[in-house]
Enzyme design. Structure first.
Site, PDB file in Angstrom:
ATOM      1  N   ASN A 171       7.472  -3.436  -3.565  1.00  0.00           N
ATOM      2  CA  ASN A 171       6.493  -3.543  -2.478  1.00  0.00           C
ATOM      3  C   ASN A 171       6.055  -2.118  -2.154  1.00  0.00           C
ATOM      4  O   ASN A 171       6.802  -1.375  -1.523  1.00  0.00           O
ATOM      5  CB  ASN A 171       7.145  -4.201  -1.256  1.00  0.00           C
ATOM      6  N   LYS A 208       3.771  -1.110  -0.252  1.00  0.00           N
ATOM      7  CA  LYS A 208       3.290  -0.943   1.138  1.00  0.00           C
ATOM      8  C   LYS A 208       1.985  -0.150   1.144  1.00  0.00           C
ATOM      9  O   LYS A 208       1.195  -0.268   0.212  1.00  0.00           O
ATOM     10  CB  LYS A 208       4.359  -0.283   2.013  1.00  0.00           C
ATOM     11  N   HIS A 255       6.044 -10.487   5.634  1.00  0.00           N
ATOM     12  CA  HIS A 255       6.865  -9.269   5.690  1.00  0.00           C
ATOM     13  C   HIS A 255       7.071  -8.883   7.155  1.00  0.00           C
ATOM     14  O   HIS A 255       6.169  -9.037   7.979  1.00  0.00           O
ATOM     15  CB  HIS A 255       6.174  -8.126   4.925  1.00  0.00           C
ATOM     16  N   GLU A 307       7.018  -6.152   8.636  1.00  0.00           N
ATOM     17  CA  GLU A 307       6.039  -5.192   9.180  1.00  0.00           C
ATOM     18  C   GLU A 307       4.767  -5.906   9.616  1.00  0.00           C
ATOM     19  O   GLU A 307       4.121  -5.509  10.582  1.00  0.00           O
ATOM     20  CB  GLU A 307       5.748  -4.099   8.130  1.00  0.00           C
ATOM     21  N   GLU A 325      15.215 -10.117   4.141  1.00  0.00           N
ATOM     22  CA  GLU A 325      15.112  -8.690   4.439  1.00  0.00           C
ATOM     23  C   GLU A 325      15.550  -8.443   5.881  1.00  0.00           C
ATOM     24  O   GLU A 325      14.753  -8.617   6.809  1.00  0.00           O
ATOM     25  CB  GLU A 325      13.665  -8.221   4.271  1.00  0.00           C
ATOM     26  N   GLY A 342      13.715   0.372   5.117  1.00  0.00           N
ATOM     27  CA  GLY A 342      13.246   1.753   5.249  1.00  0.00           C
ATOM     28  C   GLY A 342      14.158   2.630   6.083  1.00  0.00           C
ATOM     29  O   GLY A 342      13.794   3.735   6.468  1.00  0.00           O
ATOM     30  N   SER A 353      16.431  -1.202   1.830  1.00  0.00           N
ATOM     31  CA  SER A 353      17.091   0.007   1.325  1.00  0.00           C
ATOM     32  C   SER A 353      17.904  -0.248   0.054  1.00  0.00           C
ATOM     33  O   SER A 353      18.973   0.332  -0.142  1.00  0.00           O
ATOM     34  CB  SER A 353      17.965   0.646   2.411  1.00  0.00           C
TER      35      SER A 353
HETATM   36  C1  PEP Z   1      10.479  -3.748   2.058  1.00  0.00           C
HETATM   37  O1  PEP Z   1       9.711  -3.266   2.873  1.00  0.00           O
HETATM   38  O2  PEP Z   1      10.200  -4.838   1.533  1.00  0.00           O
HETATM   39  C2  PEP Z   1      11.697  -3.001   1.743  1.00  0.00           C
HETATM   40  C3  PEP Z   1      12.703  -3.656   1.239  1.00  0.00           C
HETATM   41  O3  PEP Z   1      11.684  -1.662   1.997  1.00  0.00           O
HETATM   42  P1  PEP Z   1      12.817  -0.579   1.637  1.00  0.00           P
HETATM   43  O4  PEP Z   1      13.343  -0.911   0.274  1.00  0.00           O
HETATM   44  O5  PEP Z   1      12.125   0.739   1.676  1.00  0.00           O
HETATM   45  O6  PEP Z   1      13.878  -0.714   2.683  1.00  0.00           O
END
Ligand code: PEP
Length: 251
Positions: A9, A11, A96, A98, A168, A174, A214
């Site tokens: 992803n 972003k 997601h 966000e 998630e 992040g 992460s």
């Molecule tokens: C995401 O935003 O889908 C995600 C998993 O981000 P990160 O791996 O940076 O934590």
């Protein structure tokens, strides 16, 4: 049998030339390599067409990061599911955290998006997950169950079978803070049981449930070794071909 999947992803990162280069790098790294999972990159809308032009669709799947909750019309700035599908993309991330947090997406709008994605032959990668407070007060299982029930349980078993789910935990996205492999397994097994209670064992067993938050080459192996973790949705670590491939090859 459900598939193992590693999906990036990106972003809101990379310009079009930078994104095309990154896609080419990932595509090249996959050339002639036997990997034990499907590999997907989900990229900004502006990147879909040029990235589609430089990747081998048999090796690397392409997805968008969102789509509109309407088919077409006076929705300035929105990008519809038919538009996404017309680029050659096959996947779309929906729900997601966000988008839920910054753009007010609710289960009601997500229901529309899922329906439109499916109608246009796109596979939704549907995200669910609790915030830190819900993890700490112990309500995290109920929170995730409700997210699934409210946005997805209107689907027929046939349509539900077309989805990929991504757990998630918002506190891990992040932040550098990963859920432990046991925390991920607990939630993934719970999600699968929730699906089984509604749609039966076969649908539950065939649903790919990815972990996101992460995930990096150093922790992917332990996470993916868990029986109900079928891969990862990868943010930060998908922006570098080498680290993304380090996760892909964890399978
Ligand atoms: C995401 O935003 O889908 C995600 C998993 O981000 P990160 O791996 O940076 O934590």
């Amino acid at each position: 049998m459900r598939k193992n999947i590693v999906a990036g992803n990106w972003k809101m990162n990379t310009t079009v030339p930078e994104g095309v280069k990154l896609a080419k790098d990932v595509n090249k790294a996959l050339e002639g390599k036997e990997v034990n999972c499907d590999v997907i990159i989900c990229v900004p809308f502006t990147h879909l067409v040029p990235v589609n032009d430089v990747i081998d669709a048999d090796k690397l799947g392409l997805g968008a990061e969102n789509c509109a909750d309407h088919r077409s019309g006076a929705y300035t700035g929105e990008v519809s599911a038919p538009m996404v599908a017309s680029t050659g993309a096959k996947y779309v991330i929906l729900g997601h955290s966000e988008r839920r947090q910054y753009y007010g997406e609710t289960s009601e709008t997500l229901k529309e998006k899922v329906a439109l994605a499916l109608e246009n032959g796109l596979t939704p990668i549907f995200c669910i997950g609790e915030v830190l407070e819900q993890r700490e007060d112990g309500s995290y299982l109920d929170v995730v169950k409700k997210q699934i029930e409210d946005a997805l349980f209107n689907l027929s078993a046939e349509d539900f079978s077309k989805l990929i789910l991504a757990y998630e935990p918002v506190w891990a996205i992040g932040t550098g803070k990963t859920a432990t492999d046991d925390q991920a397994q607990e939630m993934h097994a719970f999600i699968r049981k929730t699906i089984e209670d509604k749609y039966g064992k076969e649908v539950a067993e065939n649903t790919s449930i990815l972990y996101g938050g992460s995930c990096k080459p150093s922790n992917a192996k332990a996470l993916f070794a868990k029986p109900d973790v079928d891969g990862g949705l990868i943010g930060g670590a998908s922006l570098d071909a080498e680290s993304f491939m380090g996760i892909v090859t964890a399978f």
